[in-house]
Every structure is written in C-alpha cells, then in structure tokens.
Scaffold this motif. Structure first.
Motif: not given
Lengths: 384, 384
Positions: B7, B57, B232, B237, B275
């Motif tokens: 991220d 995303h 994640a 997420y 993630h």
C-alpha cells in the motif's frame, strides 16, 4: 509512404535477460534507419491482449480494433482471398457426418482430408437460390466458406451447429428482423446442399457458423485521402487490405518480387503496405534461428526500399509472435518510423528494448497512421 | 499468480534529485526479481489523481475506478470489515448534539471518544423495523455505520446532515422512486434512534450520510475465471477484496503469517492478493526512515514467495504515499512483474526511476490484471 508490416515481428529471448530474435539478427540496414528514425513500441489492442491477424492489421491500418470488428465468416472468406463486397454475408461451413436418423455423428466429418473435401465445395455451387448469388469456396479439411450476395441480406443469424452429436443440425435462425431473409436463404441452401451431399461416406451433412456481413470499414481514400496499395503474398493480408480499400497490386511470391512491384508502381500510389509473413510463421513454429534469418532477409531488402526515398518509411508488425511462445502474443511490437521530421531519438539499433526507450514511447497501434500522415505533412492543424 | 500490494509503495525523495524510500531501501530480493522481470509505472486512475483506498484497489484488481464506484457508506462498512451482501444499503452515521429545540449544536457530538461512542452503537441495535434487518457498527469517535438489509432497498437517498448548526437534522429524502423505501426505513431508524439516544450528554442525536448500495462488481471468477484469495491484515482491504469475490483466507497479523497462509493454501487458488499496509501508514506518518525499513521487511519475505515458484509474481501498490507529502499521491507506482515470458527489460534494481524506464512503460493500473493473465497464459487471442 511505405509501411512494411513484418507479421509477428516482436519476440522474446529464449532465456530471461537474453536477446530476442530481432536483437539477435544482424540488421545493418535497420540499424542505419534507426539512427535517423524514431522508434517505439506498438500496443496492438490493449496491454495484455494478443490479437489475431484481423484486429492486428486493423490497428496498424489505423482502425480501432475494439470498434471495428470483422465477423468470423467475413474473416474466413477474407483469409482465403475472397473479395467481399458491401452487403455480402459470409459464413463458415463445416461438413459433418449424419446418421440414418439425420443426427450428427461426427461434427467434423471425420476430419475429412482437403483433397476429398475440396470437390464437394465445387458440387455445392449447384445450389440455386432465386435473386441470390451463392459462392462456395473450399477451405482446409472439413471447412468451407459460403458467401451470399443479394439485396437485403444482414448477418445476424445464429449458428446451425448444435455443438454436440446425436442431434440434428439446427435451422438457421435470424436474431433480428433485418436478418430474416439471410436465415431463409441459408435454410434453402442447407436443404439443397444436404441433397447434393446425400450418399457421401463422411461429409453427408453440413453446419453453418459465424454468419457475418462484410464489415463496414471506411476506406483509406475516405479516411486519409490516400491512394493506397497493398503488396502481399498471402490471401488473408490481401483480403484485410482490400477491406480498407487498398488496391491489391501484383502477384508477388517473394519479398524481392514485392519490392519489384513497389518500384514499378511507385508513382501510382501515395501509400504502400508491404506484408512480410515469415517473421510470424517461423515464430509460430517456435523456430528462433529461422525467425532470426527471416528478419535478416527483411533487412537485406531495405536498401532497395530506401533508395526510392519514401517521405515516410515505417517498419512494424501487427503483433509479436515470440518463438518462445509459438503463438501470437500481447508484447508491444518494435516499430520504426523514418522521415526528415520524425525527431530522431538517438538509438543506433532497432529492437524490443530500444523500442521501449524510443521517442515514440509505447503507443496504441491505431495511432501509427496519424503519425505517418503527420510526418508526411498530410495532416492539417486541429483547431485554429 | 501472486500480487503483492504494498500500500502506498511509491514515494518521493526528501530533496529534489535524492532517492525515494524504495530507492533508499536495501532490497536485494526485489533487485534480483527486477533482473528477471519487467517493470513499469502504474497510474492508479489518471495522471495527477491521487486515489483513496477504494479506487486504488479497484484499479489494481482490474476494474476501471472511474466506472466502478464504491459509495461512501459502502466503503465505510467495507472498511470496518462488514461483509456487505447484494441489495444491502450502507450508511455512514454521525452522532451529533441537539439543543432543547432539536437543533444541532455540535455536528460531531463534541468529537466524543470512541470508548464512549461504541456502546451507543450497541444500544442502537434495539431499533426494530418490520421486514428489515438493521446492523449498527461502531467506527471511531462520532462515527458509526448502519447497514439496512431487506427487499427493495436502493441507495439514492440524500444526506440528513444539514452541514451547519442551529438547524435540525434533515429528513431522509429519496432521490428516485426506487429509493423511497430506503428513505422511509431511514426515517423510522432516525425516529427510534433519537428516542434511544435521548438523555445522552453529547450524542443525543444523529445524522446519516453517504447512503450507498453495495457496488455491483463482477467477481474474479466471472471476469477472469480465477479462483482468487486475499490474504490481508486490515479490514478495509479484506472488504475490498471480498467485493470482487476473493475468498478471505486466514487471520494473519503479520506479513510472515500472511506468507505462511500463502504456502498453506498454495494449491487451493489460482490467484493470491497479499496486502501490506505499512508502506502506506509510515508514508502517511511522514516517516521516511520507517517507510524504508518497512520496504526492507517486505523485501525480506520475497524469497519465501519466490520459492513457491509462482507463474506470475507482481509487486505493486494501489497508489504512492510519499512520506514527504504525508498523504496518498498521484505519482505512478513502481510495479514489477516476473514471469518466464514477461520480456525482461534489463533493469537490475527496482524503484521509481527505473520503473519509468521499464518495459511496461507507464500504464493504467486497470490493465495490470490483463498483463498478469497474459503472462500466465490464461488469455485467448482477440479475434482471429
């Protein structure tokens, strides 16, 4: 202007970090052109999308391949060199084997050999439908092409292939009212053809698929104001070029003969498309070394083109065909444009990695023709 | 296929011409991957546009973030890990303070502390509306989420927050006929909730904002034919991945545990999204050195992923979060793709500047999944 379309030009190294076919080939003439040209990487359709020959060439010709679609039947007819006319409906036919109940026992007629199936296409020309011209052309093995020509025919008709055995072929069924006549004509064709095929050991039936009108493409004359000629060896590429209104010039069998024709007709056209097949076919064969050789052959004829002193010379391809993958691929295609005002980018060689770093950057194939016209001084300003 | 979404991966140097966080970090494993991969710079939405987590995303997942929009309420619910179902309407709620005339004196209930406000959300679950399931979930401070579930609910309802004090909260008002039922249900919710909150010192009223249906996103299975899993740590997420139909795997709390889960489930899915949050949060904190460390932590787990021998391994991010800016930014995100047929671009390191020069060039994030599928051999030709 000359656009040299080396089919499937882009490639891959056999091992990561190695050289591609184009980078391996000794190409002194391409390198010399690179030194005074600008290169870039052409994305045929969209990132990740490997095109067939139809959309690949539409892109090169400047037609958005997502907007202009050549239907299956029309491409099949084009591929065997059939010159479709506006209003024609082209259909892909398959011979099949029917059992005594009229049900399909083999959807591909035992993959009948071409020399057995070709005479059947000739027999099917006996089908007579009032007011309609019917063309039947053999393709390979169990395949053939039917083209219907006459007023009021549209291409929205469902396949008659039921996609399974043990059932009878379907009736042709129109998807919309405008295609009803085509469906009726197709059903009459099927009825007469089935009688003609009766008694054949393998191919005693048929199915029809991929009904498609000739795509309605504006011509090079209309879009670009160009008198354009295509010099190709293979029927598919002649057909694609003729769909955008290019004149097909001569009957060359070799690249050398193609360049001969280019010279002969130099003063007759504004734009020439030369198609070179063998960079694709050697890639499809997975033959890295042979593809390298074909690129070297291509390189060898370049001086004969350059000496004609084209205003714009482009070397590109409709897609990549890496011999590593043995198939068309999505990889951007090295593309080289040479003109006196192209803004040379300083590269001294031409290949996949230099093209990525080239002055044209990565660009969609459909923009190449605008660049060609601009470099030829044939585009006015947009707005005042 | 593995997509590692770091991220906010992209960054900026602290001084012009300096190195970014990614370029500063010691990343021997990323460098080794770069040497056999192809890199590029991913534009999350459009040049100059810094996306939130939702559109960021969606782009990575291959959905055009300008076409697919996750409404505010739906994103808020997703962000706390609420699994929205088709037909749900999600709403962002704010507690407010009402004076004796029922007018708003504080739109955020004095920014009431989370430990005071959380029990209120539990109380509000006492609201009962026939035929409708009502979910109320606490968020931070004065915020909460309401989800309405039942037949015939649509999300086109105006905010009840008048955006000023001294007036009473508005009635929920439908923008179209299909959302009338939602407005009626919301007004009933407000009436009952206001009674429940009566007597609270700060939070004796509420406003509702950002009414939104669950976005109707086609799933990974439908679009790509992929069985996809998301691994994640943070609810947001997980929620975003579940909106596109990914299965949420395990309850990892660390990157190491995420990779453990990847190994455990390696044979169960075609595609994994991992993630990694901390490249974003350290960027948001403006902590350059800490972001560098987090990138090095990420680098350290890569061999454990590589040893699984993924057909395609992608390292990217949903946007840049330069610690210099302490916020999401528009800068293209360094993206690395490794496969046997990726056409290696010759870079030996991975960073902002190499990515701009990379073989993928600059590309819109929404095309990354097509490239992944192409490299995995999972895309057919477009056209014949």
């Amino acid at each position: 202007m000359v656009m040299l379309g080396a089919d499937g030009l882009g490639g891959l190294p056999l091992t990561p970090g190695g050289k591609t076919e184009l980078e391996t080939a000794k190409t002194p003439n391409l390198d010399a052109l690179a030194a005074r040209g600008i290169q870039g990487a052409s994305i045929p359709v969209l990132p990740g999308i490997a095109p067939g020959s139809g959309p690949g060439h539409l892109g090169l010709f400047g037609y958005d391949p997502l907007k202009y679609v050549i239907g299956r039947g029309a491409l099949e007819a084009t591929g065997i060199g059939f010159q479709l006319q506006p209003g024609d409906v082209a259909i892909r036919g398959n011979y099949c084997t029917l059992d005594s109940n009229g049900n399909i026992s083999d959807r591909r007629a035992g993959r009948i050999a071409s020399d057995e199936s070709a005479p059947l296409a000739v027999k099917l020309r006996d089908v007579k439908i009032p007011g309609i011209e019917v063309f039947v052309e053999p393709v390979k093995e169990h395949r053939f092409v039917v083209v219907l020509r006459g007023p009021g025919l549209e291409g929205n008709v469902k396949d008659t292939d039921p996609q399974k055995t043990g059932v009878s072929p379907l009736k042709a069924e129109a998807v919309d009212a405008g295609s009803q006549k085509t469906a009726d004509v197709a059903n009459e064709f099927i009825a007469q053809a089935t009688k003609i095929l009766a008694g054949q050991p393998k191919a005693n039936g048929l199915t029809l698929r991929g009904f498609a009108s000739r795509p309605n493409l504006p011509t090079y004359e209309e879009v670009y104001g160009l008198k354009a000629a295509a010099i190709a060896v293979y029927p598919m590429y002649k057909g694609l070029a003729s769909l955008v209104g290019m004149t097909l010039v001569g009957k060359a069998q070799t690249l050398g003969e193609q360049v001969d024709l280019l010279k002969q007709h130099w003063n007759d056209y504004d734009f020439f498309f030369l198609h070179f097949k063998y960079t694709d076919s050697t890639g499809e064969d997975g033959n890295f070394n042979e593809k390298v050789k074909k690129i070297e052959e291509l390189d060898a004829v370049l001086p004969r083109i350059s000496e004609l002193n084209p205003t714009v010379l482009i070397v590109t391809g409709d897609h990549s065909t890496p011999s590593y993958l043995k198939s068309h691929s999505w990889h951007p295609v090295p593309t080289l444009l040479v003109s006196d005002c192209c803004r040379t980018d300083g590269h001294k060689t031409f290949g996949e990695n230099t093209s990525i770093q080239g002055g044209l950057g990565q660009f969609k194939a459909k923009y190449l023709m605008s660049l060609a016209l601009a470099n030829a001084g044939r585009l006015g300003k947009y707005g005042a």
